[in-house]
Write an enzyme that holds these catalytic residues in place. Structure first.
Site, PDB file in Angstrom:
ATOM      1  N   MET A  66       0.841  -1.204   0.000  1.00 44.08           N
ATOM      2  CA  MET A  66       0.000   0.000   0.000  1.00 44.08           C
ATOM      3  C   MET A  66       0.876   1.255   0.000  1.00 44.08           C
ATOM      4  SD  MET A  66      -3.489  -0.888   1.931  1.00 44.08           S
ATOM      5  CE  MET A  66      -2.926  -0.655   3.594  1.00 44.08           C
ATOM      6  N   ALA A 117       3.984   4.059   0.895  1.00 46.72           N
ATOM      7  CA  ALA A 117       4.660   4.642   2.066  1.00 46.72           C
ATOM      8  C   ALA A 117       5.721   3.643   2.534  1.00 46.72           C
ATOM      9  CB  ALA A 117       3.671   4.973   3.187  1.00 46.72           C
ATOM     10  N   HIS A 145       8.933  -3.364   3.727  1.00 48.78           N
ATOM     11  CA  HIS A 145       8.662  -3.546   2.295  1.00 48.78           C
ATOM     12  C   HIS A 145       9.965  -3.782   1.530  1.00 48.78           C
ATOM     13  CE1 HIS A 145       5.307  -0.632   3.466  1.00 48.78           C
ATOM     14  NE2 HIS A 145       4.627  -1.665   3.015  1.00 48.78           N
ATOM     15  N   GLN A 174     -10.407  -2.577   1.892  1.00 46.54           N
ATOM     16  CA  GLN A 174      -9.977  -3.236   3.125  1.00 46.54           C
ATOM     17  C   GLN A 174     -10.005  -2.316   4.337  1.00 46.54           C
ATOM     18  OE1 GLN A 174      -5.995  -4.132   1.404  1.00 46.54           O
ATOM     19  NE2 GLN A 174      -5.220  -3.705   3.447  1.00 46.54           N
ATOM     20  N   ASP A 220       1.987  -9.446   8.907  1.00 44.78           N
ATOM     21  CA  ASP A 220       0.525  -9.561   8.811  1.00 44.78           C
ATOM     22  C   ASP A 220       0.189 -11.038   8.678  1.00 44.78           C
ATOM     23  OD1 ASP A 220      -0.273  -6.586   8.520  1.00 44.78           O
ATOM     24  OD2 ASP A 220       1.379  -6.851   7.122  1.00 44.78           O
TER      25      ASP A 220
HETATM   26  P1  AMP Z   1       1.284  -3.010   3.426  1.00 47.45           P
HETATM   27  O1  AMP Z   1       1.875  -1.939   2.568  1.00 47.45           O
HETATM   28  O2  AMP Z   1       1.172  -2.646   4.866  1.00 47.45           O
HETATM   29  O3  AMP Z   1       0.012  -3.583   2.842  1.00 47.45           O
HETATM   30  O4  AMP Z   1       2.336  -4.209   3.403  1.00 47.45           O
HETATM   31  C1  AMP Z   1       2.772  -4.781   2.193  1.00 47.45           C
HETATM   32  C2  AMP Z   1       3.536  -6.045   2.499  1.00 47.45           C
HETATM   33  O5  AMP Z   1       4.668  -5.731   3.313  1.00 47.45           O
HETATM   34  C3  AMP Z   1       2.706  -7.066   3.271  1.00 47.45           C
HETATM   35  O6  AMP Z   1       2.985  -8.376   2.778  1.00 47.45           O
HETATM   36  C4  AMP Z   1       3.198  -6.896   4.686  1.00 47.45           C
HETATM   37  O7  AMP Z   1       3.057  -8.052   5.484  1.00 47.45           O
HETATM   38  C5  AMP Z   1       4.659  -6.570   4.439  1.00 47.45           C
HETATM   39  N1  AMP Z   1       5.228  -5.891   5.604  1.00 47.45           N
HETATM   40  C6  AMP Z   1       4.736  -4.797   6.238  1.00 47.45           C
HETATM   41  N2  AMP Z   1       5.512  -4.476   7.297  1.00 47.45           N
HETATM   42  C7  AMP Z   1       6.506  -5.399   7.340  1.00 47.45           C
HETATM   43  C8  AMP Z   1       7.625  -5.626   8.213  1.00 47.45           C
HETATM   44  N3  AMP Z   1       7.868  -4.832   9.248  1.00 47.45           N
HETATM   45  N4  AMP Z   1       8.433  -6.678   7.950  1.00 47.45           N
HETATM   46  C9  AMP Z   1       8.194  -7.493   6.878  1.00 47.45           C
HETATM   47  N5  AMP Z   1       7.162  -7.331   6.029  1.00 47.45           N
HETATM   48  C10 AMP Z   1       6.330  -6.302   6.251  1.00 47.45           C
END
Ligand code: AMP
Length: 279
Positions: free
Chosen positions: A27, A29, A34, A58, A147
């Site tokens: 998503m 940022a 990431h 979501q 997650d």
């Molecule tokens: P998001 O942008 O929050 O939807 O996350 C995108 C992907 O990055 C998802 O698969 C998350 O589980 C992963 N992610 C987010 N934070 C972390 C972290 N601290 N360590 C590893 N993976 C992460």
């Protein structure tokens, strides 16, 4: 790096990519969590597609969709530096054109724990992930263990719908004090940021105590709650890593997950840690 804004563009770009093609949905940022997924994908795949899309489906009506951090240009620069081949950044009209009705029902797993607190959240996640997988047709898709319930739901959807993609689960990246890195950490005030480390402390306490042979789960959870300090507990549980049903007793030699969600001020944080009870 090719930047695609439409489904037609990303499909055309995908057609020219050397396999194996890795996919990292985000998503935006972007942060070190990431970054670790993208770096791993770039190390393991000939081509990597990353998506940046804040998925309205979501977010609940009271959640932070409008204020969710957006930093497309900085994200694009970072992704390019990491070696991403294609960046897919669709607009809402492209992802959800008017008249859209079908969504993915993630079943029981989608209404437990996080799903219970955030009704419709996992339906939104599963729906956007299915759409993104269909649009990008990767050989491998990279998801973070941060997650954990999302990862379990996506893995189950991929199995249940026979999708031809391998899922790669990546370790949680943490700050020095243990706080799992998250785009939402930037909402925290200095005091809240300090307090926020209490969640990983509480989870670590659960891991160490259960791995040390404790069997009174209720007592372990009460003591772990004390580690949360100023944080307001939403839940703190030990669960089966595939089912996410809270356990009141643990058997010997089980692979389990300690999971938690808390509020630091108005910011909601989630985290989890794996554990193995002694034989
Ligand atoms: P998001 O942008 O929050 O939807 O996350 C995108 C992907 O990055 C998802 O698969 C998350 O589980 C992963 N992610 C987010 N934070 C972390 C972290 N601290 N360590 C590893 N993976 C992460």
């Amino acid at each position: 790096m090719i930047i695609c804004r439409s489904v037609a563009e990303v499909r055309a770009a995908r057609a020219g990519l050397a396999p194996p093609v890795g996919f990292v949905p985000t998503m935006g940022a972007l942060h070190a969590g990431h970054e670790s997924l993208v770096a791993r994908a770039c190390g393991e795949c000939a081509s990597v597609i990353a998506s940046v899309y804040v998925n309205p489906l979501q977010f609940g009506p009271q959640e932070d969709f409008a204020n969710y951090p957006r930093a497309f240009d900085a994200d694009a620069a970072l992704l390019e530096k990491l070696g991403t081949t294609v960046l897919f950044g669709p607009g809402d009209g492209e992802m959800y054109p008017a008249g859209r009705e079908c969504t993915v029902d993630p079943g029981d797993l989608g209404v437990r724990l996080e799903g219970q607190r955030r009704p419709g959240h996992f339906r939104g996640v599963a729906t956007v992930v299915l759409k993104l997988l269909n649009m990008t047709q990767p050989n491998r898709a990279y998801f973070g263990r941060k997650d954990a319930q999302q990862l379990a739901i996506v893995a189950r959807m991929i199995a249940d719908f026979n999708l031809p993609v391998e899922i790669v689960a990546c370790a949680t990246v943490r700050e020095r004090d243990g706080l799992a890195i998250s785009s939402r950490n930037r909402y925290l005030s200095q005091t809240e940021r300090h307090d926020a480390a209490g969640l990983s402390r509480a989870l670590k306490f659960i891991v160490q105590t259960l791995e040390g042979g404790a069997s009174d789960v209720g007592a372990v959870m009460r003591a772990a709650t004390a580690e949360l300090g100023e944080l307001r507990k939403d839940y703190l549980e030990v669960v089966d890593p595939n089912e996410f049903t809270p356990l009141s007793a643990v058997s010997r030699g089980s692979q389990l997950l300690a999971v938690g969600a808390v509020f630091a001020g108005t910011t909601r944080l989630i985290d989890n840690m794996e554990l193995q009870t002694p034989q």
